[in-house]
Design a protein around this motif. Structure first.
Motif, mmCIF file in Angstrom:
data_model
loop_
_atom_site.group_PDB
_atom_site.id
_atom_site.type_symbol
_atom_site.label_atom_id
_atom_site.label_comp_id
_atom_site.label_asym_id
_atom_site.label_seq_id
_atom_site.Cartn_x
_atom_site.Cartn_y
_atom_site.Cartn_z
ATOM 1 N N GLN A 1 0.853 -1.190 0.000
ATOM 2 C CA GLN A 1 0.000 0.000 0.000
ATOM 3 C C GLN A 1 0.886 1.237 0.000
ATOM 4 O OE1 GLN A 1 -4.134 0.216 1.863
ATOM 5 N NE2 GLN A 1 -2.806 0.789 3.568
ATOM 6 N N LEU A 2 0.800 2.027 -1.061
ATOM 7 C CA LEU A 2 1.715 3.150 -1.226
ATOM 8 C C LEU A 2 1.078 4.271 -2.047
ATOM 9 C CD1 LEU A 2 4.941 1.186 -2.240
ATOM 10 C CD2 LEU A 2 4.669 2.487 -0.123
ATOM 11 N N PRO A 3 1.519 5.504 -1.825
ATOM 12 C CA PRO A 3 1.216 6.555 -2.787
ATOM 13 C C PRO A 3 1.915 6.250 -4.117
ATOM 14 C CG PRO A 3 1.961 7.470 -0.694
ATOM 15 C CD PRO A 3 2.267 6.008 -0.659
ATOM 16 N N GLN A 4 1.354 6.750 -5.200
ATOM 17 C CA GLN A 4 1.868 6.398 -6.521
ATOM 18 C C GLN A 4 3.332 6.777 -6.719
ATOM 19 O OE1 GLN A 4 -1.003 8.244 -9.147
ATOM 20 N NE2 GLN A 4 -2.394 6.500 -9.032
ATOM 21 N N ALA A 5 3.756 7.945 -6.238
ATOM 22 C CA ALA A 5 5.143 8.370 -6.440
ATOM 23 C C ALA A 5 6.112 7.443 -5.727
ATOM 24 C CB ALA A 5 5.330 9.809 -5.961
ATOM 25 N N GLU A 6 5.776 7.028 -4.504
ATOM 26 C CA GLU A 6 6.649 6.121 -3.757
ATOM 27 C C GLU A 6 6.662 4.739 -4.404
ATOM 28 O OE1 GLU A 6 6.596 9.551 -1.514
ATOM 29 O OE2 GLU A 6 4.878 8.502 -2.388
ATOM 30 N N TYR A 7 5.515 4.325 -4.919
ATOM 31 C CA TYR A 7 5.457 3.035 -5.603
ATOM 32 C C TYR A 7 6.392 3.031 -6.819
ATOM 33 C CZ TYR A 7 3.575 -1.104 -7.924
ATOM 34 O OH TYR A 7 3.445 -2.330 -8.531
ATOM 35 N N ALA A 8 6.326 4.083 -7.607
ATOM 36 C CA ALA A 8 7.183 4.170 -8.789
ATOM 37 C C ALA A 8 8.661 4.154 -8.403
ATOM 38 C CB ALA A 8 6.843 5.429 -9.582
ATOM 39 N N LEU B 1 8.130 -5.113 -7.337
ATOM 40 C CA LEU B 1 6.678 -4.955 -7.341
ATOM 41 C C LEU B 1 6.137 -5.122 -8.759
ATOM 42 C CD1 LEU B 1 6.584 -1.795 -5.066
ATOM 43 C CD2 LEU B 1 6.069 -4.149 -4.377
ATOM 44 N N PRO B 2 4.873 -5.493 -8.884
ATOM 45 C CA PRO B 2 4.303 -5.646 -10.244
ATOM 46 C C PRO B 2 4.121 -4.311 -10.961
ATOM 47 C CG PRO B 2 2.612 -5.990 -8.553
ATOM 48 C CD PRO B 2 3.920 -5.873 -7.835
#
Length: 226
Positions: free
Chosen positions: A210-217, A225-226
């Motif tokens: 579970q992450l904000p989009q910027a941190e996920y990227a 991560l997928p």
């Protein structure tokens, strides 16, 4: 900890626009082997998050020195990578749902409590109050009069061991109504949450990312991560 998803073959990915977002999107993924490629399962669904957005929680991921950090009562859902360890709900222990569950199932009773008092030795645990010494001044009833805990999953945030005040009782559960924020959990429609819970399988070591989009990227490659 270079791979917080080591051993995980089922994944719930929740992405939010930013740290302050109260809504996001949940997509299931699975892989046949722990080093295989993630494949999407089903359609993405809308979910509600904490009324104050997200904050870094304590889970399988390494600590971060950026962004907000979760605390008890902050109204934020935990960000990071977390094991999904059990299911709960209003169905009886001998119900069709309980028999179909592939994670340990906790049938809600009037005595089943989720302890959110940081001073309690049972902090951040779900207990049967008949079997333990009651030392808390605050808790959540797992048997509710609304639908929110009709079915849900336990998210292993701040568990090894629990740090008093770092946040407790984090669940995937049914939302109050579409888009309504939570006190710090992740919530969705009853049918969606039920389907997800019956899909989760302990043998696949399911996790929530579970992450904000910027941190996920930023973390996608390092965390595989997928």
């Amino acid at each position: 900890m270079s791979d917080p998803l080591a051993g995980c073959r089922q994944l719930l990915r929740v992405l939010a626009p930013d740290w302050a977002s109260t809504t996001g999107e949940l997509q299931r993924f699975a892989r046949a082997a722990v080093e295989g490629d993630w494949q999407p399962v089903g359609e993405a669904i809308p979910v509600s998050l904490g009324r104050n957005g997200l904050a870094w929680g304590l889970g399988l991921h390494p600590a971060s020195d950026t962004g907000p950090h979760k605390a008890e009562g902050d109204g934020r859902a935990p960000a990071g990578v977390f094991a999904i360890t059990a299911l709960f709900g209003s169905a009886d222990a001998d119900s069709d749902f309980a028999r179909a569950a592939r994670l340990p199932y906790l049938a809600a009773t009037p005595d089943l409590k989720a302890i959110d008092d940081p001073q309690s030795q049972h902090y951040n645990r779900i207990v049967d109050q008949r079997t333990v010494d009651k030392d808390w001044s605050s808790c959540e009833d797992m048997l509710r009069t609304d639908e929110r805990y009709t079915v849900g999953a336990v998210i292993a945030h701040n568990t090894t061991p629990p740090q008093p005040g770092a946040g407790s009782c984090i669940f995937l559960h049914v939302w109050e109504n579409p888009g309504a924020p939570t006190a710090g959990c992740t919530a969705g429609a009853l049918a969606d949450i039920r389907d997800i819970c019956l899909w989760l399988d302990a043998a696949a070591s399911p996790c929530l990312v579970q992450l904000p989009q910027a941190e996920y990227a930023q973390l996608r490659s390092a965390w595989q991560l997928p």
